[in-house]
Design an enzyme around this catalytic site. Sequence first.
Site, short mmCIF file in Angstrom:
data_model
loop_
_atom_site.label_atom_id
_atom_site.label_comp_id
_atom_site.label_asym_id
_atom_site.label_seq_id
_atom_site.Cartn_x
_atom_site.Cartn_y
_atom_site.Cartn_z
N GLY A 1 22.48 25.89 20.54
CA GLY A 1 23.38 25.73 19.40
C GLY A 1 24.73 25.15 19.72
O GLY A 1 25.50 24.84 18.82
N ASP B 1 33.42 11.28 27.80
CA ASP B 1 33.78 12.30 28.80
C ASP B 1 35.23 12.13 29.25
O ASP B 1 35.71 12.88 30.09
CB ASP B 1 32.80 12.29 29.99
CG ASP B 1 32.64 10.94 30.64
OD1 ASP B 1 32.94 9.92 29.99
OD2 ASP B 1 32.22 10.90 31.80
N HIS B 2 35.94 11.17 28.64
CA HIS B 2 37.37 11.03 28.93
C HIS B 2 38.23 11.14 27.67
O HIS B 2 39.44 11.36 27.77
CB HIS B 2 37.64 9.69 29.63
CG HIS B 2 37.05 9.66 31.01
ND1 HIS B 2 37.78 9.87 32.15
CD2 HIS B 2 35.75 9.52 31.42
CE1 HIS B 2 36.98 9.85 33.21
NE2 HIS B 2 35.75 9.63 32.79
N ASP C 1 37.16 6.09 36.29
CA ASP C 1 35.78 5.75 36.67
C ASP C 1 35.81 4.29 37.08
O ASP C 1 36.50 3.48 36.45
CB ASP C 1 34.84 5.89 35.47
CG ASP C 1 34.51 7.34 35.14
OD1 ASP C 1 34.87 8.23 35.93
OD2 ASP C 1 33.89 7.56 34.09
N ASP D 1 36.99 8.46 41.86
CA ASP D 1 35.75 8.78 41.12
C ASP D 1 34.60 9.08 42.08
O ASP D 1 34.27 8.27 42.92
CB ASP D 1 35.41 7.55 40.26
CG ASP D 1 34.09 7.65 39.54
OD1 ASP D 1 33.56 8.76 39.39
OD2 ASP D 1 33.59 6.58 39.10
N GLY E 1 27.79 2.97 36.03
CA GLY E 1 29.05 2.25 36.07
C GLY E 1 29.92 2.71 37.21
O GLY E 1 31.12 2.47 37.20
N HIS E 2 29.32 3.42 38.17
CA HIS E 2 30.14 4.09 39.17
C HIS E 2 29.93 3.57 40.58
O HIS E 2 28.81 3.32 41.01
CB HIS E 2 29.84 5.60 39.14
CG HIS E 2 30.09 6.21 37.80
ND1 HIS E 2 31.33 6.68 37.42
CD2 HIS E 2 29.27 6.39 36.74
CE1 HIS E 2 31.25 7.13 36.18
NE2 HIS E 2 30.01 6.97 35.75
N ASP F 1 30.89 24.68 18.48
CA ASP F 1 29.67 24.82 17.69
C ASP F 1 30.04 24.59 16.24
O ASP F 1 30.70 25.41 15.62
CB ASP F 1 29.09 26.23 17.89
CG ASP F 1 27.79 26.42 17.09
OD1 ASP F 1 27.35 25.46 16.42
OD2 ASP F 1 27.22 27.52 17.14
ZN LIG Z 1 33.31 6.30 32.26
#
Ligand SMILES: [Zn+2]
Length: 573
Positions: free
Chosen positions: A61, A90-91, A179, A211, A383-384, A460
């Site tokens: 959930g 994530d940023h 990154d 990174d 991409g890393h 949630d």
């Molecule tokens: Zn990224």
Amino acid sequence: MGEVPCGFESHRPHMKKQNSLKIVPLGGLGEVGRNMMLLDYQGKILIIDMGFRLPEEDMPGIDYIVPNINCLKGKQKSILGLVFTHGHYDHIGAIPYLIGKIWQPNLEIFASPLTRGIILKRQEEFSSQPKLEIEEVKNGSKIKLGPFRIEFFKQNHNIPDNLGLFIETPVGNILHTSDFKFDSNPVNDLPTDFEKFKALSKRKILFLLSDSTGAEEEGHSLSEKEILENLEEIFKRSTGRIIAATFASLINRIQQIITLSEKYHRKVVIEGYSMKTNTELAKVLGYIKSKKGTLIKAKEISNYPDSRITILCTGAQGEGSAVLMRIANKEHPFIRLRRGDSVILSSSVIPGNERTVQILKDGILRQKAKVFHYKMMDIHAGGHAQQEELKEMIKIMRPKFFLPIHGQYSMLVSHAELARESGIPEKNIVVAENGQVINLNQKRIFVEKKTVPSNYVMVDGLGIGDVGEVVLRDRHMLARDGMFVIVAVVDKQTGQIKGSPDIISRGFVYLRESKELLAQTRKKVVEIVNRAAGSGGAVNWSYIKDEIRNKIGQFLYTKTQRRPIILPVVIEV
Ligand SMILES: [Zn+2]
């Protein structure tokens, strides 16, 4: 180790202020995602990124997990500003959930044009958000925030407009890579500017934060050009429709698919809300280029032969609600798979999603379409930066101190090992985790004993942080053994149960086939209540409920070896 708020200096106003910089990761160290970091110099705080991560498999959930920013409570006035490195969720993804908590008029926020566009577009989906003023920064932009002078520099990644940070601080220069990967042949972007890197390193770098996502991968990441060539093989061979699924934020991949479609005379249909909005935004800002007439609507598909159609959509991870899943499940209003179609899954599988991707692939193959995925061809490059590039970055920057950032703990450890191999002494390398406070001055680096709260804050629906361990535990129990509700009506005068207790059960046993068990349970409930309250008068009902919960729990366990959640309801009449 006690937990303390960040900006500790203010607690000891009489002590001489130490000339050190504190680096406080609130997310992204020991996990992939949720990147957020504070730089604190004498109580003045700079925030870098504010990302979210997806829930783990055992979090039913939960939509997202965001950083814990309790340590910023009451410190709005000390926040100098926020800088964002790039537009991946994530940023930036936690902004709508957290920005209100540190909001103040004139809060300074900086991001590149594409990152800014993605942030502002997403804010529109959330009502009652403060109106963000985001200042645009580009390769070479310089800003000053309190004791920090920040210079932005271009970094290649799989989204355009990604910026690394060169920060002059009173203790020395620090470099945050964002990154990144080194790419000599990127898409819609300039190749990695090594001259620029060398110029930065000449200014002497005290501390490098780099990174770590690719730190366990040997060699060098693929160039975007090599990915394009691999994708082109599929375009060359395909005679039917091409259905390409990827992440909506992989702007480079979207561009590659559009470019190849134009080269092979295909029209492109973009399906999925996030894919559509991101593509439109990137087009307006000039990060995605397409010829007039290339993009068509889904309804127009039937106007063209199959060999002239590309469908670009979300769902390469087998996400339940994404377009590709709906196509595979024959639930899409316009698109049905058929023999001759080629489906490209162009994103690496996030750990934990392997099974759903397998089911997705099987579903597509049953409908006689072909599947191409990253294991068969290199049609996705992370991409890393991988090991060789990471070592090169360290060698160019020659920092005195090193901190691996962005990655699972094993990735951080691998990256620290690479730093040692590249000549940084062990004592100058720190492997830290979320919530730890890294203390840096010209002479040394160490992790302080005190930590700041960094535990998961779960989102949630509309709730941010209200679902905690207890609620999750209940969800696990419900999922595992179901629930069992006992409703007993008790006569207030006599303390005796009236009639037979009602039983409601979900996910525990099928009631109609468990009559015997239910009859015995009812009998036990009557005994428990009548024994405890039989004399009438003042009755301790919470004691009786506990008795029901414990005794019936034991009874059901001996009969079934299952432990459903038991909810006793006692009604006095
Ligand atoms: Zn990224």
